[in-house]
Structures are given as C-alpha cells and as structure tokens.
Design a protein around this motif. Structure first.
Motif, PDB file in Angstrom:
ATOM      1  N   LYS A 268    -128.341 129.191  -4.346  1.00  0.00           N
ATOM      2  CA  LYS A 268    -127.912 129.113  -5.588  1.00  0.00           C
ATOM      3  C   LYS A 268    -128.332 130.359  -6.411  1.00  0.00           C
ATOM      4  O   LYS A 268    -128.935 131.130  -6.012  1.00  0.00           O
ATOM      5  N   GLY A 269    -127.715 130.361  -7.544  1.00  0.00           N
ATOM      6  CA  GLY A 269    -127.903 131.730  -8.237  1.00  0.00           C
ATOM      7  C   GLY A 269    -127.089 131.779  -9.591  1.00  0.00           C
ATOM      8  O   GLY A 269    -126.403 130.918 -10.085  1.00  0.00           O
ATOM      9  N   ASN A 270    -127.338 132.776 -10.227  1.00  0.00           N
ATOM     10  CA  ASN A 270    -126.659 133.082 -11.675  1.00  0.00           C
ATOM     11  C   ASN A 270    -125.775 134.048 -11.449  1.00  0.00           C
ATOM     12  O   ASN A 270    -126.164 135.034 -10.816  1.00  0.00           O
ATOM     13  N   ILE A 271    -124.851 134.091 -12.007  1.00  0.00           N
ATOM     14  CA  ILE A 271    -123.674 135.094 -11.928  1.00  0.00           C
ATOM     15  C   ILE A 271    -122.967 135.551 -13.204  1.00  0.00           C
ATOM     16  O   ILE A 271    -122.901 134.600 -14.003  1.00  0.00           O
ATOM     17  N   THR A 272    -123.055 136.626 -13.532  1.00  0.00           N
ATOM     18  CA  THR A 272    -122.412 137.352 -14.725  1.00  0.00           C
ATOM     19  C   THR A 272    -121.141 138.002 -14.106  1.00  0.00           C
ATOM     20  O   THR A 272    -121.104 138.876 -13.674  1.00  0.00           O
ATOM     21  N   LEU A 273    -119.824 137.411 -14.679  1.00  0.00           N
ATOM     22  CA  LEU A 273    -118.581 138.180 -14.286  1.00  0.00           C
ATOM     23  C   LEU A 273    -118.092 138.929 -15.525  1.00  0.00           C
ATOM     24  O   LEU A 273    -117.894 138.053 -16.498  1.00  0.00           O
TER      25      LEU A 273
ATOM     26  N   SER B  21    -114.007 124.660   4.164  1.00  0.00           N
ATOM     27  CA  SER B  21    -114.572 124.729   2.819  1.00  0.00           C
ATOM     28  C   SER B  21    -115.837 123.988   2.548  1.00  0.00           C
ATOM     29  O   SER B  21    -116.025 122.923   3.108  1.00  0.00           O
ATOM     30  N   GLU B  22    -116.731 124.743   1.698  1.00  0.00           N
ATOM     31  CA  GLU B  22    -117.960 124.234   1.521  1.00  0.00           C
ATOM     32  C   GLU B  22    -117.898 123.863  -0.011  1.00  0.00           C
ATOM     33  O   GLU B  22    -117.317 124.582  -0.837  1.00  0.00           O
ATOM     34  N   HIS B  23    -118.610 122.767  -0.506  1.00  0.00           N
ATOM     35  CA  HIS B  23    -118.483 122.314  -1.869  1.00  0.00           C
ATOM     36  C   HIS B  23    -119.317 123.164  -2.731  1.00  0.00           C
ATOM     37  O   HIS B  23    -120.586 123.540  -2.217  1.00  0.00           O
ATOM     38  N   VAL B  24    -119.084 123.664  -3.836  1.00  0.00           N
ATOM     39  CA  VAL B  24    -119.825 124.397  -4.874  1.00  0.00           C
ATOM     40  C   VAL B  24    -119.932 123.910  -6.085  1.00  0.00           C
ATOM     41  O   VAL B  24    -118.756 123.314  -6.598  1.00  0.00           O
TER      42      VAL B  24
ATOM     43  N   GLY C  93    -122.580 126.046 -16.138  1.00  0.00           N
ATOM     44  CA  GLY C  93    -122.780 127.157 -16.771  1.00  0.00           C
ATOM     45  C   GLY C  93    -122.351 128.333 -16.007  1.00  0.00           C
ATOM     46  O   GLY C  93    -121.403 128.703 -15.559  1.00  0.00           O
ATOM     47  N   ASN C  94    -123.283 129.214 -15.832  1.00  0.00           N
ATOM     48  CA  ASN C  94    -123.377 130.611 -15.174  1.00  0.00           C
ATOM     49  C   ASN C  94    -123.914 130.575 -13.737  1.00  0.00           C
ATOM     50  O   ASN C  94    -124.174 131.408 -13.091  1.00  0.00           O
ATOM     51  N   SER C  95    -124.161 129.453 -13.316  1.00  0.00           N
ATOM     52  CA  SER C  95    -124.907 129.280 -12.092  1.00  0.00           C
ATOM     53  C   SER C  95    -124.119 128.289 -11.035  1.00  0.00           C
ATOM     54  O   SER C  95    -123.251 127.595 -11.394  1.00  0.00           O
ATOM     55  N   ILE C  96    -124.269 128.805  -9.901  1.00  0.00           N
ATOM     56  CA  ILE C  96    -123.517 127.894  -8.728  1.00  0.00           C
ATOM     57  C   ILE C  96    -124.700 127.461  -7.603  1.00  0.00           C
ATOM     58  O   ILE C  96    -125.645 128.134  -7.701  1.00  0.00           O
ATOM     59  N   LYS C  97    -124.433 126.487  -7.095  1.00  0.00           N
ATOM     60  CA  LYS C  97    -125.040 125.731  -5.898  1.00  0.00           C
ATOM     61  C   LYS C  97    -124.244 125.472  -4.781  1.00  0.00           C
ATOM     62  O   LYS C  97    -123.266 124.929  -4.802  1.00  0.00           O
ATOM     63  N   SER C  98    -124.916 125.714  -3.644  1.00  0.00           N
ATOM     64  CA  SER C  98    -124.190 125.167  -2.421  1.00  0.00           C
ATOM     65  C   SER C  98    -125.253 124.455  -1.558  1.00  0.00           C
ATOM     66  O   SER C  98    -126.383 125.297  -1.548  1.00  0.00           O
ATOM     67  N   ARG C  99    -124.966 123.733  -0.833  1.00  0.00           N
ATOM     68  CA  ARG C  99    -125.931 122.970   0.200  1.00  0.00           C
ATOM     69  C   ARG C  99    -126.380 123.880   1.223  1.00  0.00           C
ATOM     70  O   ARG C  99    -127.522 124.051   1.450  1.00  0.00           O
ATOM     71  N   ALA C 100    -125.379 124.592   1.921  1.00  0.00           N
ATOM     72  CA  ALA C 100    -125.381 125.636   3.042  1.00  0.00           C
ATOM     73  C   ALA C 100    -126.598 125.200   3.972  1.00  0.00           C
ATOM     74  O   ALA C 100    -127.372 126.134   4.015  1.00  0.00           O
ATOM     75  N   GLY C 101    -126.571 124.094   4.781  1.00  0.00           N
ATOM     76  CA  GLY C 101    -127.612 123.931   5.621  1.00  0.00           C
ATOM     77  C   GLY C 101    -127.429 124.148   6.927  1.00  0.00           C
ATOM     78  O   GLY C 101    -128.022 123.924   8.033  1.00  0.00           O
ATOM     79  N   LYS C 102    -126.344 125.402   7.121  1.00  0.00           N
ATOM     80  CA  LYS C 102    -125.943 125.723   8.600  1.00  0.00           C
ATOM     81  C   LYS C 102    -126.322 127.011   8.746  1.00  0.00           C
ATOM     82  O   LYS C 102    -126.031 127.802   7.857  1.00  0.00           O
ATOM     83  N   TYR C 103    -126.219 127.688   9.847  1.00  0.00           N
ATOM     84  CA  TYR C 103    -126.360 129.062  10.369  1.00  0.00           C
ATOM     85  C   TYR C 103    -125.066 129.766  10.253  1.00  0.00           C
ATOM     86  O   TYR C 103    -124.147 129.277  10.314  1.00  0.00           O
ATOM     87  N   GLY C 104    -124.885 130.995   9.628  1.00  0.00           N
ATOM     88  CA  GLY C 104    -123.922 131.649   9.564  1.00  0.00           C
ATOM     89  C   GLY C 104    -123.600 132.420   8.081  1.00  0.00           C
ATOM     90  O   GLY C 104    -124.338 132.154   7.417  1.00  0.00           O
ATOM     91  N   GLY C 105    -122.357 132.944   8.002  1.00  0.00           N
ATOM     92  CA  GLY C 105    -121.986 133.409   6.533  1.00  0.00           C
ATOM     93  C   GLY C 105    -121.337 132.339   5.842  1.00  0.00           C
ATOM     94  O   GLY C 105    -120.574 131.562   6.329  1.00  0.00           O
ATOM     95  N   TYR C 106    -121.650 132.406   4.677  1.00  0.00           N
ATOM     96  CA  TYR C 106    -121.133 131.603   3.551  1.00  0.00           C
ATOM     97  C   TYR C 106    -120.267 132.573   2.685  1.00  0.00           C
ATOM     98  O   TYR C 106    -120.842 133.404   1.993  1.00  0.00           O
TER      99      TYR C 106
END
Length: 171
Positions: free
Chosen positions: A41-46, A68-71, A75-88
């Motif tokens: 999870k995090g905040n992103i300014t683009l 595909s992983e659900h995001v 606002g300016n924050s994103i979150k993913s469950r990401a409970g597996k090993y490897g690159g997202y």
C-alpha cells in the motif's frame, strides 16, 4: 439467544487474544497467516509535464506471475493484498504515458508501505521517482520491526534499464 451471545463473545475474545499473542510472540506466523490487511500500500503523486494527475484519471494495472492482481484506489493511495512470493508489477497509464514500478516480495508475508513521487517529462522522455518505502525487516521479529529506505531514481520512459520500471522494494 443470551446463551448464544455469551458463547460468541467468549469465542471472539479468545480469537482476539490469540491474534494479539501471535503478533507479539510469533510475528512471522501473524504476518504469514493472520494478517488481514493489504500487504502492498502507498501514496503516489504523479506529475506529467508539470500537471498533477489524480490516480482516478489513470488506468492502474498490477500483475503477479502474469496474472492480474486487484488494486484498490482511493484518492492518491493504492492497495493490493499481495500475499504471494515474487514481483508485483504496477503500471500507471494516463493517456499515452506509462509509468511502471514493481515491488518484489521476497517473503509471502512481507508488507510494504510507500510514498512515491513520479515526475514525468515527456519532451525529454524521462521519469524521476523519489520517495520512501517502509517494510518489515527479515523475519519480522522484535515484534514487527520495520526498515525504511529512500528512493531517488531516474530513467527513460521506455525503461530500457529495467523492463518492469522502478524497483521500490526488493528485500
């Protein structure tokens, strides 16, 4: 009905006590099997050519192992469950501009919290990423000790340096 509420209350208190004790005494078990929140999870300014672009105007894609992983975006924050090993691998797409970055989960239980600023200059074909990322230290001991590292990277928009874009976390 009163008996049911009493039994339910006792079971709920026991479950909360077990989760709390697991957090303090077995943090790797807590983060590996009990952790109920988003792991990335995090905040992103683009900013594209000096214009602040809200994430709601972007198409955001996350892939893990070519799936595909659900995001979730708020606002300016994103979150993913990401409970597996490897690159997202994340792609922020706005009109003809793509900004890519990835989070590498070295352990399935790792959690990353970031604050990123992407500044894109399309005329120079350059994107700069600055910010910080906080993540669990190895094994998550002492309980849930965290490490923070700073990010300050510049790349071309075609990402010849890395096909996945910027790496914000790799432990």
């Amino acid at each position: 009905m009163k008996k049911f509420l009493k039994v339910f209350s006792v079971i709920a208190v026991i479950a909360v006590a077990l989760a709390c004790s697991t957090y303090f005494f077995l943090p790797s078990v807590f983060y590996g099997y009990v952790y109920p929140f988003s792991r990335i999870k995090g905040n992103i300014t683009l900013i594209i050519d000096g214009r602040d672009v809200p994430l709601s105007d972007c198409e955001i894609i996350c892939e893990h192992s070519q799936e595909s992983e659900h995001v979730r975006v708020k606002g300016n924050s994103i979150k993913s469950r990401a409970g597996k090993y490897g690159g997202y691998n994340y792609t922020l797409q706005y009109e003809d501009t793509e900004v890519r970055f990835y989070v590498y989960q070295a352990n399935c239980w790792n959690c990353a919290d970031f604050d990123l600023n992407f500044n894109v200059l399309t005329s120079k074909n350059v994107v700069t990423c600055t910010g910080t990322c906080t993540y669990l230290s190895e094994n998550g001991y002492a309980p849930a000790s965290h490490k923070t590292h700073s990010i300050d990277q510049t790349a071309t928009l075609d990402y010849k340096e890395s096909p996945y874009g910027f790496c914000i976390l790799s432990v």
